[in-house]
Design a protein around this motif. Structure first.
Motif, PDB file in Angstrom:
ATOM      1  N   LYS A  25      -0.436   3.115  18.999  1.00 53.43           N
ATOM      2  CA  LYS A  25      -0.292   1.959  18.118  1.00 53.43           C
ATOM      3  C   LYS A  25      -0.527   2.362  16.671  1.00 53.43           C
ATOM      4  O   LYS A  25      -1.145   3.389  16.379  1.00 53.43           O
ATOM      5  CB  LYS A  25      -1.262   0.843  18.511  1.00 53.43           C
ATOM      6  CG  LYS A  25      -2.730   1.166  18.338  1.00 53.43           C
ATOM      7  CD  LYS A  25      -3.580  -0.053  18.757  1.00 53.43           C
ATOM      8  CE  LYS A  25      -5.064   0.255  18.593  1.00 53.43           C
ATOM      9  NZ  LYS A  25      -5.906  -0.912  18.978  1.00 53.43           N
ATOM     10  N   ASN A  26       0.028   1.557  15.776  1.00 56.34           N
ATOM     11  CA  ASN A  26      -0.280   1.665  14.357  1.00 56.34           C
ATOM     12  C   ASN A  26      -0.518   0.254  13.840  1.00 56.34           C
ATOM     13  O   ASN A  26      -0.719  -0.672  14.632  1.00 56.34           O
ATOM     14  CB  ASN A  26       0.841   2.410  13.597  1.00 56.34           C
ATOM     15  CG  ASN A  26       2.163   1.659  13.616  1.00 56.34           C
ATOM     16  OD1 ASN A  26       2.233   0.472  13.953  1.00 56.34           O
ATOM     17  ND2 ASN A  26       3.234   2.346  13.242  1.00 56.34           N
ATOM     18  N   SER A  27      -0.498   0.055  12.547  1.00 61.11           N
ATOM     19  CA  SER A  27      -0.826  -1.258  11.992  1.00 61.11           C
ATOM     20  C   SER A  27       0.216  -2.320  12.311  1.00 61.11           C
ATOM     21  O   SER A  27      -0.068  -3.517  12.216  1.00 61.11           O
ATOM     22  CB  SER A  27      -0.986  -1.154  10.473  1.00 61.11           C
ATOM     23  OG  SER A  27       0.224  -0.689   9.885  1.00 61.11           O
ATOM     24  N   GLY A  28       1.419  -1.899  12.718  1.00 62.15           N
ATOM     25  CA  GLY A  28       2.496  -2.871  12.938  1.00 62.15           C
ATOM     26  C   GLY A  28       2.932  -3.059  14.364  1.00 62.15           C
ATOM     27  O   GLY A  28       3.504  -4.100  14.706  1.00 62.15           O
ATOM     28  N   VAL A  29       2.696  -2.060  15.235  1.00 60.95           N
ATOM     29  CA  VAL A  29       3.187  -2.165  16.611  1.00 60.95           C
ATOM     30  C   VAL A  29       2.183  -1.554  17.583  1.00 60.95           C
ATOM     31  O   VAL A  29       1.325  -0.752  17.209  1.00 60.95           O
ATOM     32  CB  VAL A  29       4.553  -1.450  16.816  1.00 60.95           C
ATOM     33  CG1 VAL A  29       5.609  -1.932  15.856  1.00 60.95           C
ATOM     34  CG2 VAL A  29       4.399   0.053  16.733  1.00 60.95           C
ATOM     35  N   SER A  30       2.344  -1.964  18.838  1.00 67.25           N
ATOM     36  CA  SER A  30       1.661  -1.304  19.954  1.00 67.25           C
ATOM     37  C   SER A  30       2.721  -0.918  20.967  1.00 67.25           C
ATOM     38  O   SER A  30       3.660  -1.683  21.222  1.00 67.25           O
ATOM     39  CB  SER A  30       0.646  -2.246  20.613  1.00 67.25           C
ATOM     40  OG  SER A  30      -0.389  -2.582  19.730  1.00 67.25           O
ATOM     41  N   LYS A  46       2.483  -9.957  10.319  1.00 69.14           N
ATOM     42  CA  LYS A  46       2.550 -11.382  10.019  1.00 69.14           C
ATOM     43  C   LYS A  46       3.977 -11.882  10.243  1.00 69.14           C
ATOM     44  O   LYS A  46       4.924 -11.372   9.671  1.00 69.14           O
ATOM     45  CB  LYS A  46       2.122 -11.648   8.570  1.00 69.14           C
ATOM     46  CG  LYS A  46       1.982 -13.130   8.238  1.00 69.14           C
ATOM     47  CD  LYS A  46       1.429 -13.299   6.830  1.00 69.14           C
ATOM     48  CE  LYS A  46       1.282 -14.768   6.464  1.00 69.14           C
ATOM     49  NZ  LYS A  46       0.302 -15.477   7.282  1.00 69.14           N
ATOM     50  N   MET A  47       4.113 -12.884  11.109  1.00 73.28           N
ATOM     51  CA  MET A  47       5.398 -13.424  11.529  1.00 73.28           C
ATOM     52  C   MET A  47       6.314 -12.339  12.106  1.00 73.28           C
ATOM     53  O   MET A  47       7.521 -12.471  12.164  1.00 73.28           O
ATOM     54  CB  MET A  47       6.101 -14.170  10.398  1.00 73.28           C
ATOM     55  CG  MET A  47       5.410 -15.473  10.016  1.00 73.28           C
ATOM     56  SD  MET A  47       6.422 -16.559   9.025  1.00 73.28           S
ATOM     57  CE  MET A  47       7.559 -17.198  10.255  1.00 73.28           C
ATOM     58  N   ASN A  48       5.694 -11.226  12.526  1.00 72.00           N
ATOM     59  CA  ASN A  48       6.415 -10.092  13.110  1.00 72.00           C
ATOM     60  C   ASN A  48       7.527  -9.579  12.195  1.00 72.00           C
ATOM     61  O   ASN A  48       8.608  -9.213  12.657  1.00 72.00           O
ATOM     62  CB  ASN A  48       6.963 -10.460  14.497  1.00 72.00           C
ATOM     63  CG  ASN A  48       5.866 -10.502  15.531  1.00 72.00           C
ATOM     64  OD1 ASN A  48       4.862  -9.809  15.418  1.00 72.00           O
ATOM     65  ND2 ASN A  48       6.029 -11.335  16.543  1.00 72.00           N
ATOM     66  N   THR A  49       7.235  -9.583  10.884  1.00 68.23           N
ATOM     67  CA  THR A  49       8.205  -9.028   9.943  1.00 68.23           C
ATOM     68  C   THR A  49       8.280  -7.513  10.109  1.00 68.23           C
ATOM     69  O   THR A  49       7.364  -6.878  10.618  1.00 68.23           O
ATOM     70  CB  THR A  49       7.826  -9.379   8.491  1.00 68.23           C
ATOM     71  OG1 THR A  49       6.470  -9.000   8.257  1.00 68.23           O
ATOM     72  CG2 THR A  49       7.998 -10.868   8.230  1.00 68.23           C
ATOM     73  N   ILE A  50       9.395  -6.949   9.629  1.00 70.98           N
ATOM     74  CA  ILE A  50       9.694  -5.536   9.870  1.00 70.98           C
ATOM     75  C   ILE A  50       9.519  -4.736   8.590  1.00 70.98           C
ATOM     76  O   ILE A  50      10.175  -4.987   7.582  1.00 70.98           O
ATOM     77  CB  ILE A  50      11.128  -5.380  10.402  1.00 70.98           C
ATOM     78  CG1 ILE A  50      11.286  -6.153  11.714  1.00 70.98           C
ATOM     79  CG2 ILE A  50      11.479  -3.907  10.596  1.00 70.98           C
ATOM     80  CD1 ILE A  50      12.726  -6.353  12.129  1.00 70.98           C
ATOM     81  N   GLY A  51       8.612  -3.779   8.645  1.00 67.73           N
ATOM     82  CA  GLY A  51       8.388  -2.856   7.541  1.00 67.73           C
ATOM     83  C   GLY A  51       8.328  -1.437   8.075  1.00 67.73           C
ATOM     84  O   GLY A  51       8.739  -1.162   9.217  1.00 67.73           O
ATOM     85  N   GLY A  52       7.787  -0.531   7.272  1.00 68.84           N
ATOM     86  CA  GLY A  52       7.760   0.880   7.662  1.00 68.84           C
ATOM     87  C   GLY A  52       6.975   1.143   8.922  1.00 68.84           C
ATOM     88  O   GLY A  52       7.348   2.010   9.732  1.00 68.84           O
ATOM     89  N   ASP A  53       5.884   0.373   9.137  1.00 69.39           N
ATOM     90  CA  ASP A  53       5.074   0.598  10.330  1.00 69.39           C
ATOM     91  C   ASP A  53       5.833   0.215  11.604  1.00 69.39           C
ATOM     92  O   ASP A  53       5.737   0.903  12.630  1.00 69.39           O
ATOM     93  CB  ASP A  53       3.755  -0.177  10.244  1.00 69.39           C
ATOM     94  CG  ASP A  53       3.929  -1.606   9.761  1.00 69.39           C
ATOM     95  OD1 ASP A  53       5.083  -2.038   9.558  1.00 69.39           O
ATOM     96  OD2 ASP A  53       2.910  -2.308   9.584  1.00 69.39           O
TER      97      ASP A  53
END
Length: 801
Positions: free
Chosen positions: A484-489, A505-512
């Motif tokens: 896992k990282n800060s955005g996904v598991s 937040k709101m499952n938005t998509i960024g680099g993580d």
């Protein structure tokens, strides 16, 4: 006996009947919707010289009701095509037709005598073995079956849908002593799998489960308002999303549903539950009695706890009722230290601990209402249910609570809550004390990925029935998370299938998130059979992280932004061209980048309630994660001759250009976001991840092979650009779009037409991706685009037009 439901007859076309008919049509069932024939002509019918026996007159009531239902917003149907499944008629002429139907559902007025007359008529025509149920919300089920045949009684029970049936997930199943057990089992399973419901088995007690507990909770709050000197605005602020409850909270919900509906149920409970310890709470407070007298019943009478008015300058203003003076006043901002402390806490259960310790009105209301609720629900066992989990299921599905009463109690701490309850004059039922004395500290626990509930008769924990057919990430996260990282598991679902779960937040998509998806594909290609991209959040994804895009553009970090967009595109392409099957499992908001990932999946297993769209036009850019390329590719696959070429391009162009968002999973297909034979729909959101995993296994077992990138995409070049530019100029000249919208339209057309090629040409996917990225970057630097993005960030809205 094998039973299937192909045809359903709905008797009664009022608010509930017409919408129940629509929901059965949603799932492809043929529906016969019947109602009474008018007793007299309308003025319009008289003017036309029609007679009472004219079919248009006899079906006027049912047809008008169905049309009213279809015009409501949000719509009761997934797509207008569903209405083709509904036939209308009247009791006089068409009741004999029910002989050919598998299930007859009574939804007439809440009057026992009228219902019994309808059932007497039904029994004349129904064939033996046909299911017959009532949608009553309050009349004892067993009373309706009096005088009916043995076969009727054996196949009869209550099926209480909540309004609106498409959106509220609760379906209460209420058998009578004569109902065959296999009929109950069938309805529980059918409601879950095919109607998409949380089916809850109820006893034939007043108001069943959800309304019994829900109306208690509302009535308790109505009385607490006076005791704690609370305003309408304060109650709705303290009992809404911050507590994991619907945004409409308490008083706004009452206005939407209708104060008269709540009053009717409360009066019924007062009359029919004389031994209920909370009996006096079902009496209406004086201010509610006055509202009833004034017919301030909510939206249906244009005023209730809130009232919409116009200011002197013509602006709409929502006024709130002062419960002391019963005058409407401008809404006051609500301030609360407890709310401010709870606001940044994402974990709802942790947030509840903050409310329980709050020192202001928010904390005081929480303790008063929660401690009373805990006492009430513990006392209702075994009266309304033998198992505590059914009460939680009913309140989540029927009233939209994220935590049911016993789950909320667990979050606060069972022992800690009991200590607080005693200070507030509340007392938990004896069985709760026995549970604690035996060393059991919670109503639920998770063991080896299986959620269990405390079973009162056996005094042991048992697995929640039916959940073996669901995948619940909450139960797996602790023991099955591989990375896992800060955005996904990345979670191991078993059977060689991984899952990527977003938790931004709101499952938005960024680099993580981009990094996590690529890591999951790496892991799956090396050691697993397939990958699911799905989560248990409120939404699949509200799109790209526009804040990141805004910061890069405002700082003119073009190389970094170019790299970020390239990574986004590469990830979409990797989802399609990996060596293992990738199934995307969207639900609710699936916008922008979330939609683009779905466009590139090997299969899309989506919830029926999926609102999918490429909405980048709303922030002044075009889809940049492969979405524009993909629509050009799909338009190419539809080309057959020149006319179809132009129509296919136009349709795809307008879907992006108008930022069209589907109102359901089915409409997502009609808008072109899904491809035939590459998507499936899960009616029950709880089954979505399990269905997605099953599809990934199916693709792997079928000998999945890595696809080959396309180099045969036909684009029109200048031939198509002429059409696009002429259309954009025409819209701009007619003042339908702004100059910036014209520029975006031309950029979109440039990419979809493959640039300014001299003649129609076949190009590669990478060629289109490069054009897409170039167009995105040029638009992202435009001042108007930056203003739109900044506006969305400031207002805290998702990337949506």
């Amino acid at each position: 006996m094998k039973r299937s439901i192909n045809k359903v007859a709905v008797l009664g076309s009022g608010i509930m009947g017409s919408r129940i008919a629509c929901h059965f049509a949603n799932i492809g069932v043929e529906v016969l919707l019947l109602d009474i024939a008018p007793k007299e002509l309308s003025p319009e019918e008289q003017a036309k010289g029609l007679a009472l026996d004219n079919p248009a007159v006899k079906n006027r009531i049912v047809n008008a009701a169905l049309q009213t239902a279809v015009k409501t917003n949000p719509s009761p149907v997934y797509t207008k095509k569903a209405l083709n499944k509904i036939k209308t008629g009247n009791f006089d002429d068409d009741m004999p037709k029910i002989a050919g139907y598998d299930w007859v559902i009574e939804v007439v007025v809440e009057n026992l005598d009228i219902k019994k007359k309808v059932f007497e008529q039904v029994e004349q025509f129904r064939k033996p073995g046909t299911l017959i149920t009532s949608n009553t919300s309050g009349i004892p089920i067993h009373l309706m079956a009096e005088g009916r045949s043995e076969d009727f009684k054996a196949h009869f029970c209550g099926t209480h849908f909540f309004n609106p049936p498409r959106y509220l997930k609760l379906l209460e199943i209420i058998p009578i002593p004569y109902t065959k057990p296999e009929i109950v089992d069938f309805l529980m399973h059918y409601g879950d799998k095919f109607l998409g419901k949380t089916t809850v088995l109820c006893k034939d007690t007043p108001a069943f489960i959800a309304n019994r507990v829900g109306v208690y909770s509302i009535m308790a709050l109505l009385h607490l308002v006076e005791k704690l000197d609370l305003t309408v605005e304060e109650v709705d602020k303290f009992t809404g999303p911050a507590l994991g409850r619907p945004k409409s909270a308490t008083f706004r919900t009452s206005d939407v549903v209708g104060l008269d509906t709540m009053i009717k149920v409360a009066k019924g409970l007062y009359d029919n539950c004389p031994d209920d310890k909370a009996h006096e709470l079902f009496k209406l407070p004086a201010y509610v009695q006055k509202m009833e007298e004034n017919k301030w019943l909510g939206d249906k009478t244009k005023q209730g706890f809130y009232k919409k008015t116009k200011t002197a300058d013509g602006k709409t203003e929502i006024l709130a009722l002062d419960l002391k003076t019963l005058e409407y006043k401008p809404q006051q901002k609500v301030k609360s230290a407890t709310l401010e402390m709870a606001k940044p806490v994402e974990n709802l259960r942790e947030r509840m601990k903050i409310f329980a310790k709050g020192k202001d009105k928010a904390g005081e209301l929480f303790r008063h209402s929660s401690f009373g609720l805990f006492e009430y629900v513990s006392d209702r066992i075994p009266e309304i249910s033998d198992e505590l989990y059914r009460i939680d299921d009913a309140m989540r599905a029927g009233f939209g609570w994220e935590l049911g009463p016993f789950e909320l109690w667990d979050a606060v701490g069972v022992k800690e809550a009991i200590e607080g309850m005693e200070q507030y004059g509340n007392k938990a039922a004896a069985w709760v004390h026995e549970m604690l004395d035996a060393g059991n500290t919670s109503f639920y626990k998770v063991e080896n990925g299986i959620k269990k509930y405390y079973d009162i008769p056996s005094k042991n924990y048992k697995a929640l029935p039916g959940t073996d057919e669901f995948i619940i990430l909450d139960n797996l996260r602790e023991t099955k998370t591989l990375w896992k990282n800060s955005g996904v598991s990345i979670i191991d679902l078993g059977d060689g299938i991984l899952n990527v779960e977003f938790h931004t937040k709101m499952n938005t998509i960024g680099g993580d998130v981009i990094s996590g998806i690529n890591k999951a594909i790496d892991m799956a290609e090396k050691d697993y059979r397939g990958l699911v991209i799905g989560n248990d959040g409120a939404n699949f994804s509200a799109g790209a992280n526009v804040g990141m895009i805004f910061m890069m553009a405002i700082e003119q970090e073009w190389d970094e932004l170019n790299m970020a967009i390239r990574m986004f595109q590469n990830t979409s392409m990797r989802i399609r061209y990996s060596s293992i099957p990738v199934v995307v499992a969207p639900h609710n908001l699936t916008l922008g980048g979330g939609c683009e990932f779905s466009l590139h999946a090997d299969h899309v297993q989506l919830s029926a309630e999926t609102y999918m769209g490429l909405v980048e036009f709303g922030v002044g850019v075009i889809p940049g994660g492969g979405g524009t390329k993909e629509f050009a590719l799909r338009a190419s696959d539809e080309y057959k001759d020149d006319q179809i070429v132009q129509n296919a391009l136009k349709d795809r162009f307008l879907t992006i250009g108008m930022a069209k968002v589907s109102t359901s999973g089915y409409e997502a297909y009609e808008l072109g976001y899904l491809q035939k034979d590459k998507f499936s729909i899960s009616m029950n959101r709880n089954r979505l991840l399990a269905d997605a995993k099953a599809k990934a296994i199916e693709l792997a077992d079928a000998g999945y092979t890595k696809p080959v990138q396309r180099n045969d995409i036909k684009v029109l070049g200048k031939q198509g650009l002429g059409i696009v530019y002429a259309g954009a100029n025409s819209m701009y000249a007619g003042h339908f779009i702004s100059e910036h919208d014209k520029k975006i339209s031309e950029k979109l057309g440039y990419v979809m037409c493959g640039g300014d090629l001299s003649y129609p040409t076949e190009v590669t996917e990478q060629y289109l991706l490069d054009l897409e990225r170039e167009a995105f970057l040029s638009l992202a630097g435009e001042r108007k685009s930056l203003e739109r993005i900044q506006s969305i960030i400031t207002k805290g809205k998702p990337l949506r037009n």
